[in-house]
Design an enzyme around this catalytic site. Structure first.
Site, PDB file in Angstrom:
ATOM      1  N   GLY A  35       0.817  -1.212   0.000  1.00  0.00           N
ATOM      2  CA  GLY A  35       0.000   0.000   0.000  1.00  0.00           C
ATOM      3  C   GLY A  35       0.850   1.261   0.000  1.00  0.00           C
ATOM      4  O   GLY A  35       2.030   1.226  -0.354  1.00  0.00           O
ATOM      5  N   HIS A  38       2.317   4.606  -4.981  1.00  0.00           N
ATOM      6  CA  HIS A  38       2.934   5.706  -5.724  1.00  0.00           C
ATOM      7  C   HIS A  38       3.067   5.271  -7.187  1.00  0.00           C
ATOM      8  O   HIS A  38       2.623   4.164  -7.555  1.00  0.00           O
ATOM      9  CB  HIS A  38       4.282   6.088  -5.106  1.00  0.00           C
ATOM     10  CG  HIS A  38       5.201   4.925  -4.879  1.00  0.00           C
ATOM     11  ND1 HIS A  38       5.687   4.164  -5.918  1.00  0.00           N
ATOM     12  CD2 HIS A  38       5.702   4.364  -3.752  1.00  0.00           C
ATOM     13  CE1 HIS A  38       6.471   3.211  -5.443  1.00  0.00           C
ATOM     14  NE2 HIS A  38       6.492   3.304  -4.122  1.00  0.00           N
ATOM     15  N   HIS A  41       4.290   1.702  -8.028  1.00  0.00           N
ATOM     16  CA  HIS A  41       3.256   0.659  -7.974  1.00  0.00           C
ATOM     17  C   HIS A  41       2.349   0.739  -9.210  1.00  0.00           C
ATOM     18  O   HIS A  41       1.970  -0.294  -9.775  1.00  0.00           O
ATOM     19  CB  HIS A  41       2.388   0.833  -6.724  1.00  0.00           C
ATOM     20  CG  HIS A  41       3.126   0.718  -5.417  1.00  0.00           C
ATOM     21  ND1 HIS A  41       3.283   1.779  -4.552  1.00  0.00           N
ATOM     22  CD2 HIS A  41       3.744  -0.333  -4.836  1.00  0.00           C
ATOM     23  CE1 HIS A  41       3.959   1.375  -3.485  1.00  0.00           C
ATOM     24  NE2 HIS A  41       4.248   0.113  -3.628  1.00  0.00           N
ATOM     25  N   GLN A  65       7.579  -9.755   7.858  1.00  0.00           N
ATOM     26  CA  GLN A  65       8.795  -9.301   7.182  1.00  0.00           C
ATOM     27  C   GLN A  65       9.422  -8.084   7.858  1.00  0.00           C
ATOM     28  O   GLN A  65      10.402  -7.536   7.351  1.00  0.00           O
ATOM     29  CB  GLN A  65       8.541  -9.048   5.692  1.00  0.00           C
ATOM     30  CG  GLN A  65       7.684  -7.839   5.386  1.00  0.00           C
ATOM     31  CD  GLN A  65       7.307  -7.799   3.915  1.00  0.00           C
ATOM     32  OE1 GLN A  65       6.548  -8.626   3.425  1.00  0.00           O
ATOM     33  NE2 GLN A  65       7.854  -6.837   3.180  1.00  0.00           N
ATOM     34  N   GLY A 150       8.705  -5.129  -8.733  1.00  0.00           N
ATOM     35  CA  GLY A 150       9.569  -4.027  -9.139  1.00  0.00           C
ATOM     36  C   GLY A 150      11.043  -4.368  -8.982  1.00  0.00           C
ATOM     37  O   GLY A 150      11.431  -5.074  -8.046  1.00  0.00           O
ATOM     38  N   GLU A 151      11.860  -3.858  -9.881  1.00  0.00           N
ATOM     39  CA  GLU A 151      13.303  -4.066  -9.793  1.00  0.00           C
ATOM     40  C   GLU A 151      13.922  -3.225  -8.668  1.00  0.00           C
ATOM     41  O   GLU A 151      15.077  -3.408  -8.314  1.00  0.00           O
ATOM     42  CB  GLU A 151      13.953  -3.768 -11.154  1.00  0.00           C
ATOM     43  CG  GLU A 151      13.561  -4.825 -12.168  1.00  0.00           C
ATOM     44  CD  GLU A 151      13.805  -4.442 -13.626  1.00  0.00           C
ATOM     45  OE1 GLU A 151      14.589  -3.507 -13.892  1.00  0.00           O
ATOM     46  OE2 GLU A 151      13.186  -5.096 -14.497  1.00  0.00           O
ATOM     47  N   SER A 188       9.463   5.478  -3.273  1.00  0.00           N
ATOM     48  CA  SER A 188       9.298   4.504  -2.194  1.00  0.00           C
ATOM     49  C   SER A 188       8.238   5.021  -1.241  1.00  0.00           C
ATOM     50  O   SER A 188       8.167   6.235  -0.989  1.00  0.00           O
ATOM     51  CB  SER A 188      10.624   4.346  -1.435  1.00  0.00           C
ATOM     52  OG  SER A 188      10.404   3.709  -0.194  1.00  0.00           O
ATOM     53  N   ARG A 190       8.422   4.720   1.761  1.00  0.00           N
ATOM     54  CA  ARG A 190       9.165   5.242   2.918  1.00  0.00           C
ATOM     55  C   ARG A 190       9.705   6.651   2.678  1.00  0.00           C
ATOM     56  O   ARG A 190      10.136   7.305   3.633  1.00  0.00           O
ATOM     57  CB  ARG A 190      10.297   4.289   3.306  1.00  0.00           C
ATOM     58  CG  ARG A 190       9.789   2.973   3.891  1.00  0.00           C
ATOM     59  CD  ARG A 190      10.898   2.131   4.506  1.00  0.00           C
ATOM     60  NE  ARG A 190      10.365   1.046   5.318  1.00  0.00           N
ATOM     61  CZ  ARG A 190      10.171  -0.220   4.896  1.00  0.00           C
ATOM     62  NH1 ARG A 190      10.497  -0.559   3.667  1.00  0.00           N
ATOM     63  NH2 ARG A 190       9.673  -1.133   5.715  1.00  0.00           N
TER      64      ARG A 190
HETATM   65  P1  AMP Z   1       6.073  -2.283  -1.557  1.00  0.00           P
HETATM   66  O1  AMP Z   1       4.676  -1.754  -1.479  1.00  0.00           O
HETATM   67  O2  AMP Z   1       7.116  -1.286  -1.208  1.00  0.00           O
HETATM   68  O3  AMP Z   1       6.235  -3.614  -0.860  1.00  0.00           O
HETATM   69  O4  AMP Z   1       6.329  -2.585  -3.085  1.00  0.00           O
HETATM   70  C1  AMP Z   1       5.432  -3.358  -3.835  1.00  0.00           C
HETATM   71  C2  AMP Z   1       6.028  -3.614  -5.197  1.00  0.00           C
HETATM   72  O5  AMP Z   1       6.259  -2.365  -5.845  1.00  0.00           O
HETATM   73  C3  AMP Z   1       7.367  -4.347  -5.147  1.00  0.00           C
HETATM   74  O6  AMP Z   1       7.422  -5.296  -6.208  1.00  0.00           O
HETATM   75  C4  AMP Z   1       8.356  -3.235  -5.352  1.00  0.00           C
HETATM   76  O7  AMP Z   1       9.581  -3.657  -5.939  1.00  0.00           O
HETATM   77  C5  AMP Z   1       7.592  -2.326  -6.316  1.00  0.00           C
HETATM   78  N1  AMP Z   1       8.126  -0.962  -6.247  1.00  0.00           N
HETATM   79  C6  AMP Z   1       8.253  -0.169  -5.152  1.00  0.00           C
HETATM   80  N2  AMP Z   1       8.837   1.002  -5.491  1.00  0.00           N
HETATM   81  C7  AMP Z   1       9.077   0.939  -6.820  1.00  0.00           C
HETATM   82  C8  AMP Z   1       9.676   1.830  -7.773  1.00  0.00           C
HETATM   83  N3  AMP Z   1      10.140   3.032  -7.412  1.00  0.00           N
HETATM   84  N4  AMP Z   1       9.757   1.435  -9.049  1.00  0.00           N
HETATM   85  C9  AMP Z   1       9.308   0.210  -9.432  1.00  0.00           C
HETATM   86  N5  AMP Z   1       8.732  -0.667  -8.602  1.00  0.00           N
HETATM   87  C10 AMP Z   1       8.622  -0.322  -7.305  1.00  0.00           C
END
Ligand code: AMP
Length: 284
Positions: A35, A38, A41, A65, A150-151, A188, A190
């Site tokens: 969640g 941005h 996502h 995690q 995401g990479e 991010s 964060r």
């Molecule tokens: P998270 O919500 O941070 O756990 O991320 C969920 C998914 O979004 C994961 O596969 C992340 O790698 C991807 N993600 C987060 N930030 C980015 C970004 N700036 N660019 C591409 N993918 C992202």
């Protein structure tokens, strides 16, 4: 796609719907997130949309995690805002509670061994077992043909690819390049923790990656020299403290002393109390 939008709260309800969709011959893509959505996502959702009939967004801040001293309780949560933002790009959402995902008495975890040891695995013990376990459970609830990651979370992606291979999951894993702000900062959830001065300091990460990339383009092949080039702008930033900066094989995540095939330059840096990660594949 004429699928009525619904938000599912339990794995059983989600799976029943996914089973219906599969019976109807639909190709399902899932995008797992925590969640605070941005544009990074949204890029994953767009990729999913182009490659499947049904896009399921999952939002779950997964307690297993997070370490005991990490930011689980203050992690940004805005489900209504997230669903409004994602709504044009998705068909269904799976937003379970922690109790629904982890009934008491669970004893089983999914552990990917070597790939989870270095980098973020070294700083965050148990983190990737939590990730691999929750992703397995999200897959079992949503029954996807395709899952998009995401990479930005490079090690996580490598671990999930390996888990899918090792455990014979019939799921294709797709990845999307890092989405950045115009000034280079990787998006991010964060980043919301950063003060204005920390936001400026956080540019040290992408500057470090760019400096290293330049050295590689100029012919540098020594792993130590490439890492040093990345560290220099970060060490010059008083608000930043390096957790790690490492050059690792792009698939096995083993240490690279000499750049002879594609490698990932991966970093985690505290900016104030916020831990940010970033990476770039070099030498490809
Ligand atoms: P998270 O919500 O941070 O756990 O991320 C969920 C998914 O979004 C994961 O596969 C992340 O790698 C991807 N993600 C987060 N930030 C980015 C970004 N700036 N660019 C591409 N993918 C992202």
């Amino acid at each position: 796609m004429n699928i009525p939008f619904e938000v599912f709260r339990t794995p059983a309800e989600m799976r029943a719907r996914a089973e219906d969709l599969r019976r109807d011959g639909r190709r399902i893509a899932v995008v797992p997130t925590m969640g605070a959505l941005h544009d990074g996502h949204l890029a994953l959702l767009k990729h999913a949309r182009a490659r499947a009939d049904v896009v399921i967004l999952t939002i779950f801040v997964n307690p297993t995690q997070f370490g005991p001293t990490e930011d689980l309780s203050r992690y940004p949560r805005d489900e209504a805002g997230d669903l409004a933002k994602a709504r044009p790009s998705i068909d269904l959402a799976f937003c379970p509670t922690a109790a629904a995902m982890y009934p008491s008495g669970a004893q089983t975890f999914v552990e990917v061994r070597e790939l989870a040891k270095p980098l973020c695995g070294a700083s965050r013990p148990g983190h990737f077992a939590g990730v691999a376990t929750v992703v397995t459970k999200l897959f079992h609830a949503t029954l996807p043909h395709l899952a998009v990651f995401g990479e930005k979370d490079y090690q996580q992606l490598a671990i999930i690819r390996r888990m899918v291979r090792d455990l014979d999951f019939a799921i294709e894993i797709a990845s999307v390049p890092i989405v950045r702000e115009a000034d280079g900062l990787a998006l991010s959830s964060r980043n919301a923790y950063l003060s204005a001065s920390e936001r400026t300091a956080a540019l040290a990460l992408s500057r470090g990656l760019a400096a290293a990339e330049q050295r590689v383009a100029a012919g540098e092949r020594s792993g130590a020299a490439i890492v040093a080039a990345a560290r220099t702008p970060i060490e010059a930033e008083p608000l930043a403290r390096i957790d790690y900066v490492e050059l690792r094989d792009s698939e096995e995540l083993t240490v690279v002393d000499r750049l002879e095939r594609p490698a990932v330059l991966a970093m985690a840096v505290f900016v104030g109390t916020t831990r940010l990660i970033d990476n770039r594949v070099v030498g490809s």
